[in-house]
Motif scaffolding. Structure first.
Motif, PDB file in Angstrom:
ATOM      1  N   ALA A  17       0.862  -1.152   0.020  1.00 55.68           N
ATOM      2  CA  ALA A  17      -0.111  -0.018  -0.251  1.00 55.68           C
ATOM      3  C   ALA A  17       0.946   1.301  -0.065  1.00 55.68           C
ATOM      4  O   ALA A  17       2.071   1.245   0.393  1.00 55.68           O
ATOM      5  N   ALA A  18       0.400   2.307  -0.572  1.00 50.01           N
ATOM      6  CA  ALA A  18       1.199   3.513  -0.857  1.00 50.01           C
ATOM      7  C   ALA A  18       0.321   4.540  -0.375  1.00 50.01           C
ATOM      8  O   ALA A  18      -0.746   4.933  -0.609  1.00 50.01           O
ATOM      9  N   GLY A  19       0.838   5.465   0.711  1.00 53.10           N
ATOM     10  CA  GLY A  19       0.254   6.521   1.032  1.00 53.10           C
ATOM     11  C   GLY A  19      -0.017   7.738   0.038  1.00 53.10           C
ATOM     12  O   GLY A  19       0.840   8.192  -0.631  1.00 53.10           O
ATOM     13  N   SER A  34       5.405  10.830   1.639  1.00 52.75           N
ATOM     14  CA  SER A  34       4.530   9.866   1.538  1.00 52.75           C
ATOM     15  C   SER A  34       5.046   8.578   2.053  1.00 52.75           C
ATOM     16  O   SER A  34       6.351   8.721   2.775  1.00 52.75           O
ATOM     17  N   HIS A  35       4.540   7.697   2.380  1.00 54.30           N
ATOM     18  CA  HIS A  35       4.991   6.139   3.224  1.00 54.30           C
ATOM     19  C   HIS A  35       4.636   4.967   2.325  1.00 54.30           C
ATOM     20  O   HIS A  35       3.576   4.980   1.550  1.00 54.30           O
ATOM     21  N   TRP A  94       7.898   8.654   5.297  1.00 57.15           N
ATOM     22  CA  TRP A  94       7.176   9.772   5.957  1.00 57.15           C
ATOM     23  C   TRP A  94       6.572   9.473   7.303  1.00 57.15           C
ATOM     24  O   TRP A  94       5.450   8.662   7.139  1.00 57.15           O
ATOM     25  N   ASN A  95       7.088   9.723   8.414  1.00 57.68           N
ATOM     26  CA  ASN A  95       6.462   9.364   9.566  1.00 57.68           C
ATOM     27  C   ASN A  95       5.971  10.365  10.754  1.00 57.68           C
ATOM     28  O   ASN A  95       5.979  10.349  11.778  1.00 57.68           O
ATOM     29  N   GLY A  96       5.703  11.599   9.999  1.00 61.02           N
ATOM     30  CA  GLY A  96       5.433  12.863  10.618  1.00 61.02           C
ATOM     31  C   GLY A  96       4.197  12.543  11.711  1.00 61.02           C
ATOM     32  O   GLY A  96       4.409  13.270  13.001  1.00 61.02           O
ATOM     33  N   ASP A  97       3.396  11.651  11.626  1.00 58.36           N
ATOM     34  CA  ASP A  97       2.152  11.467  12.291  1.00 58.36           C
ATOM     35  C   ASP A  97       2.107  10.110  13.088  1.00 58.36           C
ATOM     36  O   ASP A  97       1.066   9.668  13.321  1.00 58.36           O
ATOM     37  N   TRP A 140      -3.091   9.646   3.466  1.00 53.78           N
ATOM     38  CA  TRP A 140      -2.208  10.858   3.762  1.00 53.78           C
ATOM     39  C   TRP A 140      -1.950  10.597   5.264  1.00 53.78           C
ATOM     40  O   TRP A 140      -2.964  10.794   5.961  1.00 53.78           O
ATOM     41  N   ARG A 141      -0.967  10.308   5.746  1.00 50.46           N
ATOM     42  CA  ARG A 141      -0.456  10.578   7.365  1.00 50.46           C
ATOM     43  C   ARG A 141      -1.035   9.359   7.965  1.00 50.46           C
ATOM     44  O   ARG A 141      -1.078   9.700   9.322  1.00 50.46           O
TER      45      ARG A 141
END
Length: 283
Positions: free
Chosen positions: A47-49, A60-61, A76-79, A97-98
């Motif tokens: 899966a892709a954010g 993204s992640h 990305w792991n900002g949240d 997203w996030r």
């Protein structure tokens, strides 16, 4: 009847594919490490954010589900959307997203990441068999074919409670599309770009929602597309032998029966450079 693709995923600026040997390929922007999947093994679902295309978006992640029910994540792991190392017994994953969702064998759903709009409020969900993430909303299909949604509903993208007999569902930026068991599609949400114009679709076996477009693979291996085509993301009319599709923000991926992949749309970050991929296979 196929459900959402387990082998392909498309984000804002990257694409991901799961090979038949359980390894994973990724191309595109990797500034946030979302393409660092070269060491992943025994993966059955990717899966892709995704996030709508704008000047202030892009990070993204990527998430991978292993055959033992554990989950991998990079990017990305900002949240805290990549904080999935402790998850166990997961049977499906979705990335938005996030945030990340994980479907358990008992029909419950796990969620990590941003929940400011209520998109992670899935604790009450039961008997789920399919989950999907949009930008600000999360959707799911129950074992009885009904649908549910949480999160931002400013364009009616969460108005799915009346849907029945669903086999799959996909959430985009401001719209949601569902695939019924009879091969017909339904849609709700923002209609300005035409991404919800799927009422005439028939014999669909897989679908995907991008930011402003929707794609569907038919039983004959052809692909349908509606919505914004500013980057050529809907130019799929000549594709053949397609068994699964994935819609990124402004690009589209198609999986051929022979395990190769085709792509169209925005390639600014090389997210469409999948011509060399082979051995991509549905779980």
């Amino acid at each position: 009847m196929l459900a959402n693709s387990s082998a392909l995923a498309a984000g804002r600026r990257h694409s991901v594919g799961r090979r038949c040997d359980g390894t994973v390929l990724a191309v595109g922007d990797t500034a946030a490490a979302e393409c660092r999947v070269e060491r992943w093994e025994d993966v059955v679902v990717v899966a892709a954010g995704n996030v709508h295309t704008a000047t202030n978006t892009g990070r993204s992640h990527t998430v991978g589900l292993r055959s033992d029910g554990t989950v991998l994540a990079t990017g990305w792991n900002g949240d805290g959307q990549c904080d999935v190392a402790e998850w166990r017994g997961v049977t499906a994953v979705a990335a938005g997203w996030r945030r990340t969702l994980g479907l358990l064998a008992n029909g419950r759903v796990l969620a990590v990441g941003r929940s400011s709009e209520g998109q992670c409020d899935v604790e009450s969900w039961r008997d789920m068999v399919v989950v999907s993430c949009g930008d600000w909303h999360s959707v799911g299909v129950r074992s009885d074919g009904s649908a549910t949604a949480v999160g931002n509903n400013r364009r009616g993208q969460c108005d799915v409670e009346g849907w029945r007999d669903l086999a799959a569902i996909s959430a985009g930026y401001l719209h949601t599309v569902g695939l019924r068991a009879d091969g017909r599609a339904v849609a709700t949400g923002d209609r300005v770009a035409g991404a919800c114009e799927v009422d005439a679709w028939e014999d669909v076996v897989a679908l995907g929602a991008g930011s402003y477009h929707t794609v569907g693979a038919t039983e004959s291996g052809r692909v349908l597309a509606v919505g914004d085509n500013s980057y050529g993301q809907c130019e799929v009319g000549d594709w053949r032998d397609i068994v699964a599709v994935a819609a990124g923000s402004t690009h589209t991926l198609g999986l051929r029966a022979d395990g190769t992949v085709v792509a169209t749309g925005n390639n600014d970050d090389r997210q469409c450079e999948v011509d060399a991929w082979s051995g991509i296979q549905l779980s």
